[in-house]
Design an enzyme around this catalytic site. Structure first.
Site, PDB file in Angstrom:
ATOM      1  N   TYR B 110       0.836  -1.196   0.000  1.00 26.85           N
ATOM      2  CA  TYR B 110       0.000   0.000   0.000  1.00 26.85           C
ATOM      3  C   TYR B 110       0.876   1.252   0.000  1.00 26.85           C
ATOM      4  O   TYR B 110       1.924   1.275   0.664  1.00 26.85           O
ATOM      5  CB  TYR B 110      -0.886   0.046   1.238  1.00 26.85           C
ATOM      6  CG  TYR B 110      -2.043  -0.923   1.220  1.00 26.85           C
ATOM      7  CD1 TYR B 110      -3.286  -0.553   0.714  1.00 26.85           C
ATOM      8  CD2 TYR B 110      -1.894  -2.212   1.718  1.00 26.85           C
ATOM      9  CE1 TYR B 110      -4.354  -1.440   0.716  1.00 26.85           C
ATOM     10  CE2 TYR B 110      -2.953  -3.107   1.725  1.00 26.85           C
ATOM     11  CZ  TYR B 110      -4.178  -2.709   1.220  1.00 26.85           C
ATOM     12  OH  TYR B 110      -5.224  -3.592   1.219  1.00 26.85           O
ATOM     13  N   TYR B 149      -0.425 -10.149   0.240  1.00 28.40           N
ATOM     14  CA  TYR B 149       0.672  -9.670   1.103  1.00 28.40           C
ATOM     15  C   TYR B 149       0.570 -10.298   2.486  1.00 28.40           C
ATOM     16  O   TYR B 149      -0.520 -10.668   2.929  1.00 28.40           O
ATOM     17  CB  TYR B 149       0.660  -8.140   1.191  1.00 28.40           C
ATOM     18  CG  TYR B 149      -0.639  -7.546   1.693  1.00 28.40           C
ATOM     19  CD1 TYR B 149      -0.900  -7.420   3.063  1.00 28.40           C
ATOM     20  CD2 TYR B 149      -1.600  -7.096   0.805  1.00 28.40           C
ATOM     21  CE1 TYR B 149      -2.089  -6.885   3.526  1.00 28.40           C
ATOM     22  CE2 TYR B 149      -2.801  -6.556   1.251  1.00 28.40           C
ATOM     23  CZ  TYR B 149      -3.027  -6.452   2.617  1.00 28.40           C
ATOM     24  OH  TYR B 149      -4.204  -5.921   3.061  1.00 28.40           O
ATOM     25  N   ARG B 159      -2.934 -12.099   3.263  1.00 30.07           N
ATOM     26  CA  ARG B 159      -4.259 -11.699   2.796  1.00 30.07           C
ATOM     27  C   ARG B 159      -4.468 -12.130   1.352  1.00 30.07           C
ATOM     28  O   ARG B 159      -3.579 -11.946   0.517  1.00 30.07           O
ATOM     29  CB  ARG B 159      -4.433 -10.165   2.828  1.00 30.07           C
ATOM     30  CG  ARG B 159      -4.521  -9.458   4.149  1.00 30.07           C
ATOM     31  CD  ARG B 159      -5.728  -9.709   5.031  1.00 30.07           C
ATOM     32  NE  ARG B 159      -6.980 -10.179   4.481  1.00 30.07           N
ATOM     33  CZ  ARG B 159      -7.966  -9.433   4.003  1.00 30.07           C
ATOM     34  NH1 ARG B 159      -7.876  -8.131   3.958  1.00 30.07           N
ATOM     35  NH2 ARG B 159      -9.098  -9.967   3.575  1.00 30.07           N
ATOM     36  N   HIS B 162      -7.335  -8.465  -2.767  1.00 29.65           N
ATOM     37  CA  HIS B 162      -8.640  -7.857  -2.499  1.00 29.65           C
ATOM     38  C   HIS B 162      -8.640  -6.380  -2.827  1.00 29.65           C
ATOM     39  O   HIS B 162      -7.600  -5.724  -2.820  1.00 29.65           O
ATOM     40  CB  HIS B 162      -9.041  -8.062  -1.025  1.00 29.65           C
ATOM     41  CG  HIS B 162      -8.102  -7.410  -0.072  1.00 29.65           C
ATOM     42  ND1 HIS B 162      -6.916  -7.991   0.324  1.00 29.65           N
ATOM     43  CD2 HIS B 162      -8.142  -6.213   0.568  1.00 29.65           C
ATOM     44  CE1 HIS B 162      -6.288  -7.195   1.166  1.00 29.65           C
ATOM     45  NE2 HIS B 162      -7.000  -6.104   1.327  1.00 29.65           N
ATOM     46  N   HIS B 164     -10.629  -2.863  -1.536  1.00 31.73           N
ATOM     47  CA  HIS B 164     -11.504  -2.259  -0.525  1.00 31.73           C
ATOM     48  C   HIS B 164     -12.520  -1.358  -1.228  1.00 31.73           C
ATOM     49  O   HIS B 164     -12.133  -0.518  -2.048  1.00 31.73           O
ATOM     50  CB  HIS B 164     -10.695  -1.403   0.454  1.00 31.73           C
ATOM     51  CG  HIS B 164      -9.785  -2.193   1.337  1.00 31.73           C
ATOM     52  ND1 HIS B 164     -10.187  -2.719   2.534  1.00 31.73           N
ATOM     53  CD2 HIS B 164      -8.492  -2.546   1.202  1.00 31.73           C
ATOM     54  CE1 HIS B 164      -9.175  -3.363   3.110  1.00 31.73           C
ATOM     55  NE2 HIS B 164      -8.129  -3.280   2.317  1.00 31.73           N
TER      56      HIS B 164
END
Lengths: 178, 243
Positions: B110, B149, B159, B162, B164
């Protein structure tokens, strides 16, 4: 036909990436006449500040009208991040009493809280400690127990109000069905 | 796909029939100190029908829905188009409402100071986008497929890939923040967030559907993610008058 709602998932620790563009905490411009600041700290069950939340505020205007009936520039909506040691801040106008069927709601602000560790939003409503008459006449607030009432009151302070939010534990803030 | 849901876990909050995950879900460690533990207060009945915040064209520019054109150059990764339709539980389109998207880059990192995963940042990818739904409730984003990640929740925890998503409905109670997953991801049955949804069918609705019709030839693969915004558990049924 009834479709099943899409389930919720956590906003995660990086909600700032998605919500940052609209999270200045200004429901009204700070120079607005009569503007107040509602501030507080979000704490977890160990008393640690929650520094990765976004809070959404939604409220009526000083005349007790929600958007779009309030007209003009009034959205009634603002966001604040808690990156600064768990503190949030919203600059706003104090909401007025809202007329509903057969009664009057006391001034209040709704807060929706999204964060890592919250699989769905946490919702609470903030009332004001200097509105005892309006609070007593509110058909909803007046039916809550004294513990809940006390923990839903924002405390008057110079320039506005303070309302801390505790997610879990002895000092837990009352939360509402989302 | 088959998803194995983990063992029943104690609820911190007495919770009625809902497809949403519980607040308290110990295998997702962050819930341990953040999940409200006391019974929820039934929502104010007036709140259920109250119109939610309204966003308009001045909040969203057309280019905000293309996450591949936010930098000086193109971001690394596989371009995808993610689109869908937002409706209420009656199937009526939710039109003119704000949709926000945020995500990791193709390497699973991120663009955020808190993310210290040792994967490269992409100077051409912020991972944020937004748009308004059209009159038929549809929305569309162009982005890159996010990487998986590690996240430290448990030993060797990763995870699943995905996106959000944040949706505003017409009413305060229809507000939804969720995640879209990708079909066939082997990490899904191992993911405490995904498995926190007890109802398997409900969980599987968070998996985007590969959509050849939305694929742009020689440019980007398409996925479809339709979303239903409920009336909210705080909503009380409104009796309609029949004359």
């Amino acid at each position: 036909m009834t479709l099943s709602p899409t389930p919720s998932q956590t906003a995660g620790p990086y909600v700032e990436i998605g919500a940052g563009w609209s999270s200045d905490g200004h429901l009204v411009p700070p120079a607005t006449a009569g503007a107040i600041t509602l501030t507080g700290t979000v704490l977890d069950g160990t008393g640690e500040p929650v520094t990765d939340a976004v809070l959404e505020f939604f409220q009526a205007d000083p005349a007790g009208r929600y958007a779009p009936e309030a007209g003009g520039e009034w959205s009634g909506f603002a966001r604040s991040l808690t990156v600064d040691a768990g503190r949030y801040s919203v600059t706003t106008l104090k909401p007025g009493r809202v007329a509903i069927a057969g009664a009057t709601e006391a001034p209040h602000v709704s807060i929706s809280l999204f964060a890592r560790g919250l699989l769905q939003r946490a919702v609470t409503y903030v009332y004001f400690d200097d509105e005892p008459e309006a609070n007593a006449a509110d058909p909803f607030f007046s039916r809550l127990g004294s513990r809940r009432q006390e923990r839903l009151l924002a405390r008057s302070e110079p320039g506005g109000y303070c309302f801390d939010i505790v997610l879990r534990g002895e000092e837990e803030t009352p939360f509402f069905v989302p | 796909m088959s998803v194995s849901v983990g063992q029943q876990e104690p609820l911190g909050v007495v919770d009625g029939a809902t497809l949403d995950p519980p607040y308290y879900f110990p295998s997702y460690r962050s819930t341990l100190q953040r999940a409200p533990s006391m019974p929820l207060v039934a929502a104010r009945p007036e709140s259920a029908g109250r119109t939610g915040p309204v966003f308009g064209e001045d909040h969203v520019r057309h280019e905000d829905s293309d996450l591949t054109r936010r930098g000086a150059g193109a971001p690394i990764g596989e371009r995808i188009i993610v689109h869908g339709r937002v409706t209420d539980s009656e199937g009526h389109p939710v039109a003119g409402q704000l949709v926000e998207l945020w995500q990791a880059n193709a390497a699973g990192r991120y663009a955020h100071v808190v993310d210290q995963h040792d994967a490269p940042l992409d100077p051409n990818f912020t991972g944020a986008g937004r748009c308004l739904t059209s009159s038929d409730g549809s929305y569309s984003f162009t982005t890159v497929r996010p990487g998986e990640y590690p996240w430290g929740n448990h030993a060797n925890a990763w995870r699943p890939a995905h996106l959000h998503f944040s949706f505003f409905g017409r009413t305060f109670t229809s507000r939804l923040v969720t995640q879209m997953y990708f079909p066939g991801d082997p990490l899904l049955p191992l993911d405490p967030m995904f498995t926190s949804i007890r109802d398997r069918e409900a969980a599987e609705r968070l998996i985007g559907v590969f959509d050849l019709d939305a694929t742009v030839e020689s440019y980007a693969l398409g996925y479809r993610f339709d979303v239903v915004l409920g009336p909210g558990r705080g909503a009380t049924p409104i009796e309609e008058e029949h004359s």
